[in-house]
Write a protein that holds these residues in place. Structure first.
Motif, mmCIF file in Angstrom:
data_model
loop_
_atom_site.group_PDB
_atom_site.id
_atom_site.type_symbol
_atom_site.label_atom_id
_atom_site.label_comp_id
_atom_site.label_asym_id
_atom_site.label_seq_id
_atom_site.Cartn_x
_atom_site.Cartn_y
_atom_site.Cartn_z
ATOM 1 N N GLY A 1 0.788 -1.222 0.000
ATOM 2 C CA GLY A 1 0.000 0.000 0.000
ATOM 3 C C GLY A 1 0.823 1.276 0.000
ATOM 4 N N GLY A 2 2.005 1.213 -0.594
ATOM 5 C CA GLY A 2 2.891 2.384 -0.632
ATOM 6 C C GLY A 2 3.982 2.354 0.409
ATOM 7 N N ASN A 3 3.934 1.405 1.355
ATOM 8 C CA ASN A 3 4.909 1.373 2.439
ATOM 9 C C ASN A 3 6.316 0.987 1.968
ATOM 10 N N LEU A 4 6.400 0.092 0.980
ATOM 11 C CA LEU A 4 7.706 -0.408 0.551
ATOM 12 C C LEU A 4 8.579 0.721 0.000
ATOM 13 N N GLY B 1 20.106 13.958 -0.671
ATOM 14 C CA GLY B 1 19.379 14.605 -1.757
ATOM 15 C C GLY B 1 19.290 13.801 -3.031
ATOM 16 N N TYR B 2 19.887 12.615 -3.054
ATOM 17 C CA TYR B 2 19.870 11.802 -4.269
ATOM 18 C C TYR B 2 18.784 10.735 -4.257
ATOM 19 N N SER B 3 18.040 10.626 -3.156
ATOM 20 C CA SER B 3 16.895 9.717 -3.077
ATOM 21 C C SER B 3 15.679 10.526 -2.635
ATOM 22 N N LEU B 4 14.707 10.675 -3.523
ATOM 23 C CA LEU B 4 13.497 11.437 -3.247
ATOM 24 C C LEU B 4 12.296 10.500 -3.257
ATOM 25 N N LEU B 5 11.278 10.863 -2.501
ATOM 26 C CA LEU B 5 10.030 10.112 -2.469
ATOM 27 C C LEU B 5 8.909 10.962 -3.043
ATOM 28 N N LEU B 6 8.142 10.373 -3.968
ATOM 29 C CA LEU B 6 6.904 11.004 -4.394
ATOM 30 C C LEU B 6 5.806 10.409 -3.517
ATOM 31 N N GLY B 7 5.543 11.075 -2.407
ATOM 32 C CA GLY B 7 4.674 10.517 -1.381
ATOM 33 C C GLY B 7 3.228 10.923 -1.542
ATOM 34 N N SER B 8 2.335 10.078 -0.981
ATOM 35 C CA SER B 8 0.907 10.364 -1.014
ATOM 36 C C SER B 8 0.260 9.850 0.267
ATOM 37 N N ASN B 9 -1.063 9.906 0.306
ATOM 38 C CA ASN B 9 -1.799 9.623 1.542
ATOM 39 C C ASN B 9 -1.451 8.296 2.179
ATOM 40 N N GLY B 10 -1.497 7.220 1.370
ATOM 41 C CA GLY B 10 -1.355 5.885 1.933
ATOM 42 C C GLY B 10 -0.150 5.718 2.833
ATOM 43 N N GLY B 11 1.029 5.926 2.283
ATOM 44 C CA GLY B 11 2.241 5.694 3.038
ATOM 45 C C GLY B 11 2.545 6.727 4.094
ATOM 46 N N LEU B 12 1.914 7.919 4.000
ATOM 47 C CA LEU B 12 2.288 9.017 4.888
ATOM 48 C C LEU B 12 1.267 9.327 5.973
ATOM 49 N N THR B 13 -0.026 9.312 5.653
ATOM 50 C CA THR B 13 -1.013 9.794 6.623
ATOM 51 C C THR B 13 -2.126 8.797 6.937
ATOM 52 N N ILE B 14 -2.171 7.658 6.240
ATOM 53 C CA ILE B 14 -3.225 6.673 6.514
ATOM 54 C C ILE B 14 -2.663 5.370 7.071
ATOM 55 N N ASN B 15 -1.738 4.741 6.348
ATOM 56 C CA ASN B 15 -1.218 3.441 6.788
ATOM 57 C C ASN B 15 -0.648 3.459 8.206
ATOM 58 N N PRO B 16 0.085 4.505 8.602
ATOM 59 C CA PRO B 16 0.611 4.513 9.981
ATOM 60 C C PRO B 16 -0.474 4.519 11.051
ATOM 61 N N LEU B 17 -1.718 4.865 10.662
ATOM 62 C CA LEU B 17 -2.819 4.894 11.625
ATOM 63 C C LEU B 17 -3.602 3.591 11.667
ATOM 64 N N ILE B 18 -3.639 2.861 10.556
ATOM 65 C CA ILE B 18 -4.538 1.706 10.470
ATOM 66 C C ILE B 18 -3.803 0.372 10.355
ATOM 67 N N MET B 19 -2.482 0.396 10.203
ATOM 68 C CA MET B 19 -1.707 -0.839 10.110
ATOM 69 C C MET B 19 -0.940 -1.063 11.408
ATOM 70 N N GLU B 20 -0.916 -2.310 11.863
ATOM 71 C CA GLU B 20 -0.246 -2.630 13.123
ATOM 72 C C GLU B 20 1.252 -2.363 13.050
ATOM 73 N N ARG B 21 1.859 -2.710 11.922
ATOM 74 C CA ARG B 21 3.308 -2.568 11.793
ATOM 75 C C ARG B 21 3.654 -1.782 10.537
ATOM 76 N N VAL B 22 4.156 -0.602 10.728
ATOM 77 C CA VAL B 22 4.684 0.215 9.636
ATOM 78 C C VAL B 22 6.156 0.473 9.956
ATOM 79 N N PRO B 23 7.083 0.083 9.086
ATOM 80 C CA PRO B 23 8.505 0.073 9.435
ATOM 81 C C PRO B 23 9.200 1.429 9.353
ATOM 82 N N TYR B 24 8.484 2.500 9.525
ATOM 83 C CA TYR B 24 9.067 3.836 9.516
ATOM 84 C C TYR B 24 8.073 4.761 10.193
ATOM 85 N N ASP B 25 8.538 5.941 10.565
ATOM 86 C CA ASP B 25 7.682 6.986 11.134
ATOM 87 C C ASP B 25 7.780 8.187 10.207
ATOM 88 N N PRO B 26 6.717 8.507 9.466
ATOM 89 C CA PRO B 26 6.821 9.601 8.498
ATOM 90 C C PRO B 26 7.291 10.916 9.121
#
Length: 335
Positions: A80-83, A95-120
């Motif tokens: 769901g965008g976490n990988l 500065g050589y690795s950028l993320l094109l981020g969106s809702n799933g990985g940044l503002t939704i998955n950390p709230l509804i998934m038990e294990r998210v391997p990062y903290d946005p």
């Protein structure tokens, strides 16, 4: 006998660097701290061909032109965008690795998934909001309503009976339904589908009365008269559909969730580098040709204030707060 002129001594670190394959010009750039001096990767945490990927490919040529280096898209779909989000969160903050981020990985998955391997909030820094892709309420032409007000009245007259599709449980489409329910009390019954646009055949046939979709899916069908967009998730009316009321007009805070798309970098990236990236993004977004092509898809280009670290950071906090409220209403909140 003439004495040979003494040769210039090369410092040991330069000898080691040359032995590792760096040329003297590349070494000089590295020592001067010049950025960028090699290609930059932009990680898109979803597969090729989707909305994020399409918008990334519109954005990167203008960024590359202003940065003087290629910006290479790397699709890393999964979870769901976490990988892809984790990949950048764990990358070197140079500065050589950028993320094109969106809702799933940044503002939704950390709230509804038990294990998210990062903290946005801890592991990533916002650089600039780039695009907004509104969620829209789409009604079947078989439904006897033509406006959002009529739909709300129709649903209130049939409490717990009117179904509304989404791209799946826990998506921004689904949580937007929950916010609309909370604001209006209409009691729509959520019907999760497998992906964006998967509900279209049922909408066309009238089996499904309504669905919450990204505008990129719904707009062509609305323009062709096959379906009807009756509400849009923005704080203000869209210039693409000025006749369509916003969910803010029926009480949803700030118009509800919007599918946002922006660029982030790993925490620890130097401010100077973030500033250069921000300027390159802002320059690319200011191109009228880019704006026209983005609006053709139904998305909107971010304004100058939002296309900054502070502006994007404020939007992330707002979206996380709204997502928390919606996830709680859906009984999906785990933290």
């Amino acid at each position: 006998m003439a004495r040979r002129a003494p040769s210039a001594r090369i410092p040991r670190r330069e000898v080691l660097a040359l032995g590792a394959g760096l040329t003297l010009p590349a070494l000089a750039r590295a020592q001067s701290g010049r950025f960028p001096d090699r290609p930059i990767r932009l990680v898109v945490p979803f597969g090729a061909g989707g909305n994020l990927d399409t918008l990334a490919r519109l954005l990167t040529p203008g960024m590359a032109e202003r940065l003087g280096q290629p910006v290479v898209i790397e699709n890393r779909a999964g979870a769901g965008g976490n990988l892809g989000t984790e990949l950048v969160a764990r990358a070197q903050p140079d500065g050589y690795s950028l993320l094109l981020g969106s809702n799933g990985g940044l503002t939704i998955n950390p709230l509804i998934m038990e294990r998210v391997p990062y903290d946005p909030a801890r592991d990533l820094l916002p650089v600039a909001l780039c695009f907004r892709t509104p969620n829209v309420l789409v009604a079947s032409r078989k439904l006897p309503v033509a406006t959002l007000a009529e739909f709300i009245a129709y649903a209130k007259a049939k409490p717990g009976q009117v179904q509304c599709g989404s791209a799946g449980s826990g998506t921004s489409n689904h949580l937007m339904i929950e916010l609309l329910n909370a604001a209006t009390g209409i009691g729509l019954v959520h019907v999760p589908y497998r992906a964006s646009g998967a509900a279209t055949p049922d909408l066309l046939s009238g089996v499904l009365p309504a669905s919450m979709e990204q505008i990129t899916i719904a707009l062509p069908l609305h323009r062709d008269g096959q379906l009807r967009i009756i509400g849009i998730g923005l704080p203000e009316r869209s210039p693409l559909l000025p006749e369509v009321p916003t969910f803010a007009e029926v009480g949803v805070p700030d118009g509800g969730l919007v599918s946002f798309i922006g660029i982030l970098v790993p925490t620890g990236t130097p401010e100077r580098v973030i500033g250069q990236l921000r300027d390159a993004i802002a320059g690319a977004l200011a191109d009228p040709a880019l704006r026209a092509r983005v609006e053709e898809t139904g998305s909107l280009v971010a304004g100058a204030e939002a296309a900054t670290p502070a502006g994007f950071g404020a939007l992330l906090r707002r979206e996380a707060d709204l997502s928390r409220r919606a996830a709680a209403a859906a009984g999906m909140l785990v933290r």
